[in-house]
Design an enzyme around this catalytic site. Structure first.
Site, short mmCIF file in Angstrom:
data_model
loop_
_atom_site.label_atom_id
_atom_site.label_comp_id
_atom_site.label_asym_id
_atom_site.label_seq_id
_atom_site.Cartn_x
_atom_site.Cartn_y
_atom_site.Cartn_z
N SER A 104 0.85 -1.18 0.00
CA SER A 104 0.00 0.00 0.00
C SER A 104 0.89 1.24 0.00
CB SER A 104 -0.88 -0.03 1.26
OG SER A 104 -1.74 1.06 1.31
N LYS A 105 0.35 2.37 -0.23
CA LYS A 105 1.12 3.62 -0.12
C LYS A 105 0.14 4.77 -0.01
CE LYS A 105 5.44 5.05 -0.18
NZ LYS A 105 6.64 4.33 0.30
#
Ligand code: NAD
Length: 475
Positions: free
Chosen positions: A105-106
């Site tokens: 994720s980011k």
């Protein structure tokens, strides 16, 4: 940024595609792994300086074959959906490569953190956390952010506190973010972790003569000339450890406002102090200053460490790069076009997915520490010490009884008697991860002549692991 951020995403996709093309994946799986599962965009207003300011934030989830998903939160005006999605994809591959049980994720917030004071940033961060929490995009079991460019311990502390207030009955609330200050559930060695990981990665590379030979390098790290771009969290720690502990020479440091060069080696702490005091490298007396900082990337050196932003080495400057090895401390600093050119020139690239994995590795240790509610080594440390003392005392007794006059080397006894504390355990776990992962990557590289570099090998290992996980889930 040298080229548009969309090319960063294209580069990640192209590198992924190159590796996936060498594998025999079931139909459709390549596409399933490549695409980002979801991206949430939020726009929220915060009243600051007498007016409402609207901020745009993103949280992208690339793959959820493992949960929680993990990835940093970046504060920068350059943040875009494309960039966040490319970074989220890299997180999936990175976690798989270093064998950490997280998906990728980011997140990012379009904000110039230097334009706001601490109180204002806290207000914005708490509001962003609220927006993420409403959609389970921050949660100990589902999505765990961490620091990235423009954020650090301070922002993670605000996020953890905001989350705790929203979920007072969650006993694991502290595990909702990593990279927190020590007193708030952080772990020793997290701040230095990514830079330390870069050092451990280089040390491991330097244990492999065949890899060094490909780069035209030999010997140890001592005396090797290093150019570093970005003296922030990652770049500072990597440069500091490599110069102080491995006796390498950091000959050029590139920052936003120019570059400093000194063939005798730059005093990294002094330069960091100067940047803190003045906001840039200009005026530093421990080296020669150049305003055209980016040209520093083209300085002749043994090892180039880009540790700032993506796409700084691209088709237009790759031919002029004069290093033997690049270790990608930043995410995506070399575009796919540049990668081809550098490969042709014989430059060995240690890919981001591996080189900067120290951050997520130690974040994983922090998350485990938070869930187990006990610091690393607390149970074993004194026990370990007592056993070491028993052994030493027994050896001394035998020596006295037999008259052999056996003597331990100076300092050995004191060092041997110290049980490992949290910092030592974290460094040991990180070193182990960097060594093991390099071995796995190199094995894949050597096993197939179509795998022509470390980056492709890293992708192959990561894709294989993700596809196995999807396979076990019946996908
Ligand atoms: P940071 O904000 O602490 O430092 C970035 C540094 O780069 C700053 O000193 C900044 O002034 C400098 N910089 C920015 N743009 C520049 C430019 N165009 N030219 C020269 N210098 C420039 O950020 P960080 O946490 O050290 O992250 C740096 C890179 O490492 C990013 O790509 C990030 O995604 C990656 N990374 C960070 C971590 C982590 O744990 N912090 C983990 C993995 C990867």
């Amino acid at each position: 940024m040298a080229v548009g951020t969309s090319s960063f995403r294209d580069s990640v996709d192209r590198m992924f595609g190159h590796a996936a093309g060498l594998m025999d994946l079931p139909p459709g799986l390549e596409e399933k792994i490549r695409v980002c599962n979801s991206t949430y965009t939020v726009r929220f207003g915060v009243r600051l300086r007498g007016a409402i300011h609207t901020f745009t934030g993103y949280r992208s989830v690339h793959s959820e074959q493992m949960e929680p998903v993990k990835g940093g939160i970046r504060y920068s005006l350059d943040v875009t959906q494309d960039e966040v999605e490319a970074l989220a994809a890299l997180m999936s591959y990175k976690c798989a490569l270093v064998d950490i049980p997280f998906g990728g994720s980011k997140g990012g917030l379009c904000i110039d953190p230097r334009a706001w004071d601490e109180e204002e940033l806290e207000k914005v961060t708490r509001r962003f956390t609220y927006e993420l929490s409403r959609r389970n995009l921050i949660s100990p079991s589902q999505n765990v952010p961490a620091p990235d460019m423009g954020t650090g311990e301070r922002e993670m502390a605000w996020m953890a506190d905001a989350y705790k207030r929203l979920h007072p009955d969650d006993i694991n609330a502290r595990a909702c973010v990593t990279g927190k200050p020590l007193g708030l559930g952080g772990i020793a060695g997290r701040v230095e972790a990514t830079g330390r990981g870069v050092q451990y990665a280089l040390r491991e590379v330097f244990r492999h003569d065949d890899v060094l030979k490909r780069a035209g390098l030999q010997g140890g790290l001592a005396g090797k000339r290093i150019v570093v771009q970005g003296l922030g969290n990652v770049g500072y720690h990597a440069a500091q450890f490599l110069s102080l502990e491995d006796k390498a020479l950091v000959t050029t440091v590139i920052e936003r406002d120019g570059a400093i060069s000194n063939p005798q080696g730059i005093n990294i702490d002094a330069l960091r102090g100067h940047i803190r005091a003045t906001g840039g490298v200009r005026g530093f007396t421990g080296g020669d200053y150049r305003e055209e900082g980016l040209l520093g990337l083209e300085d002749e050196c043994d090892i180039l460490i880009p540790a700032a932003v993506e796409s700084v080495i691209h088709a237009d400057n790759a031919e002029r790069i004069r290093c033997k090895m690049i270790i990608e401390a930043a995410n995506g600093p070399v575009t796919a076009d540049a990668d081809e050119i550098l490969k042709r020139k014989g430059v060995v690239i240690v890919p981001d997915m591996y080189a900067n994995a120290g951050g997520v590795t130690v974040s994983y240790f922090e998350w485990v520490k938070n869930l187990s509610q006990i610091s690393l080594g607390r149970l074993e440390r004194r026990h370990e010490e007592a056993r070491a003392r028993m052994l030493i005392e027994e050896l001394e007794r035998i020596s006295a009884d037999t008259g052999t006059n056996f003597k331990l080397a100076k300092g050995f006894k004191d060092q041997f008697l110290i049980g490992a504390d949290e910092l030592e355990l974290v460094r040991s776990g990180l070193d182990d991860t960097m060594r093991e992962t390099f071995g796995t990557m190199k094995e894949a590289w050597m096993a197939n002549r179509n795998i022509d570099d470390l980056r492709t090998a890293a992708y192959v290992v990561a894709i294989r692991r993700i596809s196995t996980a999807y396979g076990s889930l019946g996908l």
